[in-house]
Design a protein around this motif. Structure first.
Motif, PDB file in Angstrom:
ATOM      1  N   GLY A 345      -3.332  13.094  14.562  1.00 27.81           N
ATOM      2  CA  GLY A 345      -3.167  11.796  15.204  1.00 27.81           C
ATOM      3  C   GLY A 345      -4.132  10.747  14.690  1.00 27.81           C
ATOM      4  N   TYR A 346      -5.326  11.167  14.278  1.00 20.84           N
ATOM      5  CA  TYR A 346      -6.307  10.209  13.774  1.00 20.84           C
ATOM      6  C   TYR A 346      -5.880   9.596  12.435  1.00 20.84           C
ATOM      7  N   SER A 347      -4.945  10.238  11.764  1.00 22.47           N
ATOM      8  CA  SER A 347      -4.527   9.749  10.454  1.00 22.47           C
ATOM      9  C   SER A 347      -3.828   8.394  10.523  1.00 22.47           C
ATOM     10  N   VAL A 348      -3.265   8.058  11.682  1.00 24.33           N
ATOM     11  CA  VAL A 348      -2.527   6.806  11.789  1.00 24.33           C
ATOM     12  C   VAL A 348      -3.375   5.683  12.376  1.00 24.33           C
ATOM     13  N   THR A 349      -4.653   5.921  12.545  1.00 29.62           N
ATOM     14  CA  THR A 349      -5.555   4.897  13.053  1.00 29.62           C
ATOM     15  C   THR A 349      -6.378   4.312  11.921  1.00 29.62           C
ATOM     16  N   PRO A 350      -6.700   3.017  11.984  1.00 26.14           N
ATOM     17  CA  PRO A 350      -7.468   2.387  10.908  1.00 26.14           C
ATOM     18  C   PRO A 350      -8.931   2.809  10.871  1.00 26.14           C
ATOM     19  N   GLU A 351      -9.383   3.550  11.904  1.00 32.13           N
ATOM     20  CA  GLU A 351     -10.774   4.017  11.886  1.00 32.13           C
ATOM     21  C   GLU A 351     -11.019   5.033  10.772  1.00 32.13           C
ATOM     22  N   PHE A 352      -9.961   5.644  10.279  1.00 29.26           N
ATOM     23  CA  PHE A 352     -10.053   6.572   9.158  1.00 29.26           C
ATOM     24  C   PHE A 352      -9.259   5.983   7.992  1.00 29.26           C
ATOM     25  N   PRO A 353      -9.770   6.111   6.768  1.00 31.32           N
ATOM     26  CA  PRO A 353      -9.089   5.490   5.616  1.00 31.32           C
ATOM     27  C   PRO A 353      -7.816   6.186   5.176  1.00 31.32           C
ATOM     28  N   MET A 354      -7.464   7.328   5.788  1.00 35.78           N
ATOM     29  CA  MET A 354      -6.297   8.059   5.315  1.00 35.78           C
ATOM     30  C   MET A 354      -5.008   7.263   5.470  1.00 35.78           C
ATOM     31  N   GLU A 355      -4.876   6.490   6.552  1.00 36.51           N
ATOM     32  CA  GLU A 355      -3.655   5.717   6.725  1.00 36.51           C
ATOM     33  C   GLU A 355      -3.537   4.659   5.636  1.00 36.51           C
ATOM     34  N   ARG A 356      -4.657   4.116   5.168  1.00 36.91           N
ATOM     35  CA  ARG A 356      -4.616   3.158   4.063  1.00 36.91           C
ATOM     36  C   ARG A 356      -4.220   3.865   2.769  1.00 36.91           C
ATOM     37  N   HIS A 357      -4.772   5.069   2.558  1.00 35.82           N
ATOM     38  CA  HIS A 357      -4.385   5.841   1.374  1.00 35.82           C
ATOM     39  C   HIS A 357      -2.885   6.129   1.383  1.00 35.82           C
ATOM     40  N   TYR A 358      -2.362   6.476   2.542  1.00 36.26           N
ATOM     41  CA  TYR A 358      -0.937   6.803   2.625  1.00 36.26           C
ATOM     42  C   TYR A 358      -0.087   5.588   2.278  1.00 36.26           C
ATOM     43  N   ARG A 359      -0.441   4.434   2.850  1.00 37.98           N
ATOM     44  CA  ARG A 359       0.315   3.214   2.569  1.00 37.98           C
ATOM     45  C   ARG A 359       0.269   2.871   1.079  1.00 37.98           C
ATOM     46  N   GLU A 360      -0.925   2.932   0.526  1.00 34.00           N
ATOM     47  CA  GLU A 360      -1.087   2.526  -0.866  1.00 34.00           C
ATOM     48  C   GLU A 360      -0.438   3.514  -1.830  1.00 34.00           C
ATOM     49  N   SER A 361      -0.436   4.791  -1.463  1.00 35.11           N
ATOM     50  CA  SER A 361       0.140   5.794  -2.361  1.00 35.11           C
ATOM     51  C   SER A 361       1.654   5.655  -2.475  1.00 35.11           C
ATOM     52  N   VAL A 362       2.289   5.120  -1.433  1.00 38.36           N
ATOM     53  CA  VAL A 362       3.741   4.934  -1.472  1.00 38.36           C
ATOM     54  C   VAL A 362       4.115   3.896  -2.525  1.00 38.36           C
ATOM     55  N   LEU A 363       3.352   2.812  -2.585  1.00 40.09           N
ATOM     56  CA  LEU A 363       3.665   1.732  -3.520  1.00 40.09           C
ATOM     57  C   LEU A 363       3.513   2.170  -4.973  1.00 40.09           C
ATOM     58  N   GLN A 364       2.520   3.002  -5.253  1.00 41.04           N
ATOM     59  CA  GLN A 364       2.160   3.255  -6.648  1.00 41.04           C
ATOM     60  C   GLN A 364       3.240   3.996  -7.424  1.00 41.04           C
ATOM     61  N   ARG A 365       4.166   4.653  -6.742  1.00 40.14           N
ATOM     62  CA  ARG A 365       5.275   5.292  -7.446  1.00 40.14           C
ATOM     63  C   ARG A 365       6.299   4.264  -7.913  1.00 40.14           C
ATOM     64  N   ILE A 366       6.151   3.028  -7.417  1.00 41.44           N
ATOM     65  CA  ILE A 366       7.091   1.953  -7.735  1.00 41.44           C
ATOM     66  C   ILE A 366       6.499   0.978  -8.748  1.00 41.44           C
ATOM     67  N   GLY A 367       5.265   0.519  -8.488  1.00 37.73           N
ATOM     68  CA  GLY A 367       4.640  -0.481  -9.346  1.00 37.73           C
ATOM     69  C   GLY A 367       4.374   0.028 -10.757  1.00 37.73           C
ATOM     70  N   GLY A 368       4.405  -0.900 -11.728  1.00 39.98           N
ATOM     71  CA  GLY A 368       4.137  -0.534 -13.107  1.00 39.98           C
ATOM     72  C   GLY A 368       5.281   0.208 -13.764  1.00 39.98           C
ATOM     73  N   GLY A 369       6.469   0.076 -13.191  1.00 37.72           N
ATOM     74  CA  GLY A 369       7.639   0.831 -13.650  1.00 37.72           C
ATOM     75  C   GLY A 369       7.866   1.996 -12.716  1.00 37.72           C
ATOM     76  N   THR A 370       9.023   2.052 -12.069  1.00 38.34           N
ATOM     77  CA  THR A 370       9.269   3.142 -11.118  1.00 38.34           C
ATOM     78  C   THR A 370       9.217   4.478 -11.847  1.00 38.34           C
ATOM     79  N   ASN A 371       8.823   5.499 -11.120  1.00 38.87           N
ATOM     80  CA  ASN A 371       8.712   6.820 -11.752  1.00 38.87           C
ATOM     81  C   ASN A 371      10.055   7.343 -12.238  1.00 38.87           C
ATOM     82  N   GLU A 372      11.135   6.916 -11.607  1.00 43.77           N
ATOM     83  CA  GLU A 372      12.466   7.324 -12.075  1.00 43.77           C
ATOM     84  C   GLU A 372      12.762   6.719 -13.445  1.00 43.77           C
ATOM     85  N   ILE A 373      12.439   5.433 -13.604  1.00 39.73           N
ATOM     86  CA  ILE A 373      12.655   4.774 -14.892  1.00 39.73           C
ATOM     87  C   ILE A 373      11.751   5.391 -15.966  1.00 39.73           C
ATOM     88  N   LEU A 374      10.527   5.737 -15.592  1.00 38.21           N
ATOM     89  CA  LEU A 374       9.602   6.332 -16.571  1.00 38.21           C
ATOM     90  C   LEU A 374      10.078   7.709 -17.007  1.00 38.21           C
TER      91      LEU A 374
END
Length: 384
Positions: A345-374
């Motif tokens: 449950g703590y993973s979805v709170t901003p008091e821990f950086p994991m929720e930020r890591h999760y959000r940011e990790s989703v984008l990176q498969r898209i930016g710079g050319g999607t992994n499917e295109i690569l």
């Protein structure tokens, strides 16, 4: 002989790594990163300090005020900065790759002399304006038009998902200058000041890049002087392709650092969280998750710096860059996902950086050319 303990880094590279680590510890603690993220506040203080330390001029030649180092050193800087705060590293990445490397690869001597010293001093910020509402993975199908008018080009159209354009001194704009030829052959790049009359910038509401922001940009009869053309007329697509390996390397380096931070966050939490009378790190299911996360972070490091060595040795590495970008971004996403499970449950709170890591990790498969295109690109290189 390679010093395995030090990942094969030279003494000078280790000193650079330790310097950036000290900088992160002193100027970019987790509380600062969280504040910038939550308050949508650009990390200017840290950026200016990084510029003071010369971190923006790593790959810029000495004659332009930089350090004249290689991509291994740039990787170290981006890796360590991302361990502290990914959006700060992104500012340095955009200056180094979209700014400096664009100029060094296909800029004129006048443009290099004018802008590279400013980039090295942190007085110049860059962004890339490529994606359009109807042009994403099919990037060459852009429709923003640039029509010649004497010494000027008149630009009309819309760009979208343009990160950090609001703070950019210049953005690398891809526009169509010839509609009579195949789409890849009628594109030209321009170095555009986002404050030029006729440019309207609107912020988009996104779950990532909260500090830097992501924008859609409207060009309405914008007049750009021919001296602000980057490279050759109608050769913009080829110019963009020359920088893709470096761009994908930079993404891999940043995700390597962010992944390491996510692993350490999960380990620290697991050691402190008590359930059923003992730290959850004592349970085998948690141990296996952490072991997998550590392995993926380690492999990310290896594939990233192998690519850096290839770039520094001027070895063609288009396929290796695609592989590194795919592997590291997907590893980061898996690490963040496992981290969410460990923190519960703590993973979805901003008091821990994991929720930020999760959000940011989703984008990176898209930016710079999607992994499917690569993956398509890798298959092409394999002549499948």
């Amino acid at each position: 002989m390679i010093d395995v303990k030090n990942y094969g880094f030279t003494e000078e590279q280790l000193m650079l790594r330790d310097t950036v680590r000290k900088f992160i510890k002193e100027y970019v603690p987790e509380e600062y990163a969280r504040k910038c993220d939550q308050e949508k506040k650009v990390p200017w203080e840290a950026f200016h300090k990084a510029a003071e330390m010369g971190l923006l001029g790593v790959v810029i030649p000495e004659k332009y005020g930089g350090a004249g180092l290689g991509f291994t050193e740039l990787g170290i800087v981006l890796d360590e900065l991302s361990y502290g705060y990914l959006e700060l590293a992104t500012m340095i990445y955009r200056a180094s790759v979209h700014g400096a490397e664009s100029l060094l690869t296909y800029g004129s001597e006048e443009q290099k002399d004018k802008y590279l010293p400013l980039i090295a001093k942190g007085e110049f910020r860059s962004s890339l304006s490529l994606t359009e509402p109807n042009s994403g993975s099919d990037a060459a199908s852009i429709q923003v038009r640039a029509v010649r008018d004497g010494d000027y080009f008149i630009i009309n159209g819309q760009k979208i998902f343009n990160s950090a354009v609001n703070i950019a001194t210049r953005t690398v704009l891809a526009a169509r200058t010839d509609t009579s030829v195949p789409k890849h052959k009628g594109i030209t790049l321009f170095f555009v000041d986002p404050t030029t009359p006729g440019i309207e910038i609107q912020r988009m509401d996104t779950m990532v890049f909260r500090a830097l922001g992501t924008y859609q940009v409207f060009y309405n009869d914008v007049r750009i002087h021919k001296d602000d053309m980057l490279g050759e007329l109608n050769n913009g697509w080829k110019h963009l392709m020359t920088n893709l390996t470096k761009e994908r390397f930079a993404i891999a380096a940043m995700m390597t650092g962010a992944a390491r931070a996510a692993v350490d966050t999960a380990i620290d939490y697991a050691k402190q969280r008590i359930q059923f009378g003992q730290p959850i790190s004592k349970f085998q299911v948690i141990q296996h998750k952490l072991a997998d996360m550590k392995m993926e972070a380690h492999l990310s490091h290896l594939i990233t710096y192998d690519l850096a060595n290839r770039i520094d040795a001027n070895v063609p590495s288009r396929m290796e860059a695609s592989m590194a970008k795919i592997f590291v971004t997907e590893a980061y996403n898996r690490i963040a996902n496992q981290g969410m499970q460990i923190l519960g449950g703590y993973s979805v709170t901003p008091e821990f950086p994991m929720e930020r890591h999760y959000r940011e990790s989703v984008l990176q498969r898209i930016g710079g050319g999607t992994n499917e295109i690569l993956r398509n690109s890798i298959a092409k290189d394999l002549e499948l």
